[in-house]
Each structure stands twice: as C-alpha cells, then as structure tokens.
Design a protein around this motif. Structure first.
Motif, PDB file in Angstrom:
ATOM      1  N   GLU A  84       0.829  -1.096   0.037  1.00 52.38           N
ATOM      2  CA  GLU A  84      -0.039   0.058   0.044  1.00 52.38           C
ATOM      3  C   GLU A  84       0.705   1.273  -0.053  1.00 52.38           C
ATOM      4  N   GLU A  85       2.032   1.178   0.591  1.00 53.03           N
ATOM      5  CA  GLU A  85       2.946   2.436   0.588  1.00 53.03           C
ATOM      6  C   GLU A  85       3.048   3.069  -0.607  1.00 53.03           C
ATOM      7  N   GLN A 101       7.182  -0.014  -3.419  1.00 53.18           N
ATOM      8  CA  GLN A 101       7.385  -1.097  -2.491  1.00 53.18           C
ATOM      9  C   GLN A 101       6.417  -2.466  -2.858  1.00 53.18           C
ATOM     10  N   ALA A 102       5.359  -2.031  -3.637  1.00 53.86           N
ATOM     11  CA  ALA A 102       4.582  -3.169  -3.955  1.00 53.86           C
ATOM     12  C   ALA A 102       5.535  -3.857  -5.037  1.00 53.86           C
ATOM     13  N   PHE A 103       6.102  -3.366  -5.760  1.00 55.66           N
ATOM     14  CA  PHE A 103       6.923  -4.292  -6.899  1.00 55.66           C
ATOM     15  C   PHE A 103       7.831  -5.031  -6.241  1.00 55.66           C
ATOM     16  N   ARG A 104       8.652  -4.357  -5.355  1.00 54.19           N
ATOM     17  CA  ARG A 104       9.776  -5.240  -4.742  1.00 54.19           C
ATOM     18  C   ARG A 104       9.103  -6.466  -3.898  1.00 54.19           C
ATOM     19  N   ASN A 105       7.982  -6.354  -3.101  1.00 45.45           N
ATOM     20  CA  ASN A 105       7.163  -7.328  -2.493  1.00 45.45           C
ATOM     21  C   ASN A 105       6.716  -8.376  -3.304  1.00 45.45           C
ATOM     22  N   ALA A 106       6.220  -7.752  -4.549  1.00 46.98           N
ATOM     23  CA  ALA A 106       5.720  -8.826  -5.537  1.00 46.98           C
ATOM     24  C   ALA A 106       6.603  -9.533  -6.092  1.00 46.98           C
ATOM     25  N   MET A 138      -5.644   1.970  -5.752  1.00 46.81           N
ATOM     26  CA  MET A 138      -4.739   0.983  -6.136  1.00 46.81           C
ATOM     27  C   MET A 138      -4.321   0.764  -7.782  1.00 46.81           C
ATOM     28  N   ALA A 139      -5.246   1.671  -8.390  1.00 46.64           N
ATOM     29  CA  ALA A 139      -4.940   1.571 -10.032  1.00 46.64           C
ATOM     30  C   ALA A 139      -3.672   1.641 -10.428  1.00 46.64           C
ATOM     31  N   GLU A 140      -2.889   3.077  -9.695  1.00 48.26           N
ATOM     32  CA  GLU A 140      -1.617   3.032 -10.241  1.00 48.26           C
ATOM     33  C   GLU A 140      -0.542   1.902  -9.981  1.00 48.26           C
ATOM     34  N   THR A 141      -0.753   1.695  -8.904  1.00 42.67           N
ATOM     35  CA  THR A 141       0.089   0.394  -8.284  1.00 42.67           C
ATOM     36  C   THR A 141      -0.138  -0.962  -9.190  1.00 42.67           C
ATOM     37  N   ILE A 142      -1.316  -1.117  -9.521  1.00 42.49           N
ATOM     38  CA  ILE A 142      -1.537  -2.284 -10.557  1.00 42.49           C
ATOM     39  C   ILE A 142      -0.985  -2.046 -11.758  1.00 42.49           C
TER      40      ILE A 142
END
Length: 278
Positions: free
Chosen positions: A96-97, A101-106, A126-130
């Motif tokens: 969420e941060e 961060q999402a890419f590293r963990n995914a 969350m669209a931007e992160t997706i």
C-alpha cells in the motif's frame, strides 16, 4: 492433440483473461501441498489467500499475515499442483505504501514461491500500483467490494455496493480493468451489481458472495469442506463436513488407544525379519 489429452503446462493469466464470457472459472483457496494435490485436477486457479492467517494459523483476522507466511504456503501449493494458475495474496502492509514497495515485495513473492500472479485489494486508489506492476511483468488479480484487509475501515464484514455505494464499487472495477489487471474478485456485493459489473468490464469477474453471473467463483476450501467452522458466511455452500468426520475419527483412535485395541498385531513388527521373496 486430442481434446482429452492432458495439458502440458500451467494455465497462465492470459488464459484466465481469455475465459471472459466463456466457461466459468473454478477457483479455490489452497494453503498446503496435500490440498493443492486434491484441488488442482478440478480447478483453474488456486489462490493462496491471506485467509490462511485465520484458517491455518488461528489469527483473528488477515491483518497479522506476513510476506514470509505467504511465500511459505505459496511454495507448498506450487509444489502440489501442476495445471492450475497459482495466485498469491499480497498481505496487508506489503504493497500500500507505494508502487515501488509493491513491486519489490511482489517480485519477491513471484521469485521465491514460483507463483504465476499476485492478488491485491483495492480499486481506484490501487490502480496506479496495479499498472506499475503489470508494466514490469507482474500479473495482477484485483479484488474489490468487501476487501478484508480494510475490515476496520468498513466496520466489519459488511456487504458493499448497496444503494448509492454501487457507483463506488463499479468505479473500482473499471479502474482495475483500465490498470491492466487480468481478473477481479468481487466479494460480498449485491447480486444485481455483480451481474452489471460482469457485463460492463472486459476482464473476468470471480465472485465470492456476489452473483452466479460472474465469470467464475471462489470459496475458501476449508469453508466448503466443513473444516473451518468458527463462522459460516451466507455465501458458503458446504460440500462436505470433514471437520465432523475428522473429529469422529480422532475420538475412535483415542478410544482404541485407551482400550489397548491399537496398535494391533498387524501394526507391529516381529523379532524375526521376514524371509526375502524369491
């Protein structure tokens, strides 16, 4: 290759995307190698859900689940399956941060567990992160409606999308579609809303407490088998009562041990080694 020949590879996110409007997509949660082996021949998607925190680890909610727990169980499910697409939930606090961060963990989940995709909760925000993940080679299954990681914001596990709130859920589904998700879970939304969203967006919808009109369905496997009985949501259909059966089996074992009926002669070894077979 004949229609009855076994598949030579796992289903992929594009395969699932291509099922939009076609044969219903069968999805179940799976957390262990034995359950993956049982479910894999019958399912298209095995979801390593963060519900494992409650079902397997006895946590009060999904919020205490860690990335390490998801990777551990993800590995087990990948080992126990051959054809199903394995999707792993990103746990609370791991994405969420920021998109970075999402890419590293995914990426860590994909590499260390061997999953085919990840799932994360949230719609418009969350669209931007997706989009960030998809552009970097990480397929994303989205999740809108009731998002259990936001249970404290919702004030409980309440139906989402009734009355004026329907516009928000529709906008969430549209946003994750534009962002590049290959499918979206619709959880605990009214039948009519789920049906409408399914007809409006270009990616498959996978319902849980939604509508039979969705492109697929998912349930927590321990719920539908009667193994997890702490509570029973309305949308769960019990296909077995394995918890009761297991309890009866354990009681029978305990009675046999106390009565010295077990082990019997057939379960113990003699002093002499058996003669080798010729």
């Amino acid at each position: 290759m004949s229609a009855s020949a076994p598949t030579s590879r796992r289903l992929s996110p594009p395969d699932i995307l291509g099922r939009k409007g076609g044969d219903p997509i069968v999805c179940l949660t799976s957390y262990t190698t034995p359950m993956a082996r049982i479910s894999d021949p019958h399912c298209d998607v095995l979801l390593v859900g963060d519900s494992l925190g409650m079902v397997i680890h006895g946590l009060p909610s999904t919020l205490g689940v860690t990335l390490e727990m998801m990777i551990l169980h993800g590995r087990a499910v990948v080992r126990g399956s051959e054809k199903s697409l394995v999707v792993i939930d990103m746990p609370f606090g791991s994405y969420e941060e920021s998109p970075e961060q999402a890419f590293r963990n995914a990426a860590k989940v994909m590499v260390e567990a061997g999953a085919g995709a990840v799932k994360l909760e949230g719609g418009q925000h969350m669209a931007e992160t997706i989009a960030f993940l998809v552009a970097r080679g990480i397929p994303v299954m989205a999740h809108v409606g009731l998002t259990p990681q936001a249970v404290n914001v919702f004030g409980g596990y309440k139906v989402q999308g009734r009355a004026e709130d329907a516009a928000r859920v529709r906008s969430d589904a549209e946003a994750v579609t534009r962002a590049g998700a290959f499918s979206v879970v619709l959880e605990k939304v009214p039948h009519s809303l789920a049906s409408r969203i399914t007809s409006e967006i270009a990616i498959p919808t996978i319902g849980i407490g939604a509508s039979p009109d969705c492109d697929g369905q998912v349930l927590v496997v321990d719920d539908m088998l009667g193994l997890f009985t702490d509570f029973r949501p309305k949308f769960v259909k019990r296909y077995a009562e394995l918890g009761r059966t297991a309890g009866e089996a354990v009681a029978a074992y305990a009675a046999d041990v106390r009565a010295r009926r077990f082990p019997g002669n057939e379960h113990v070894f003699s002093d002499e080694a058996p003669e080798p077979k010729k």
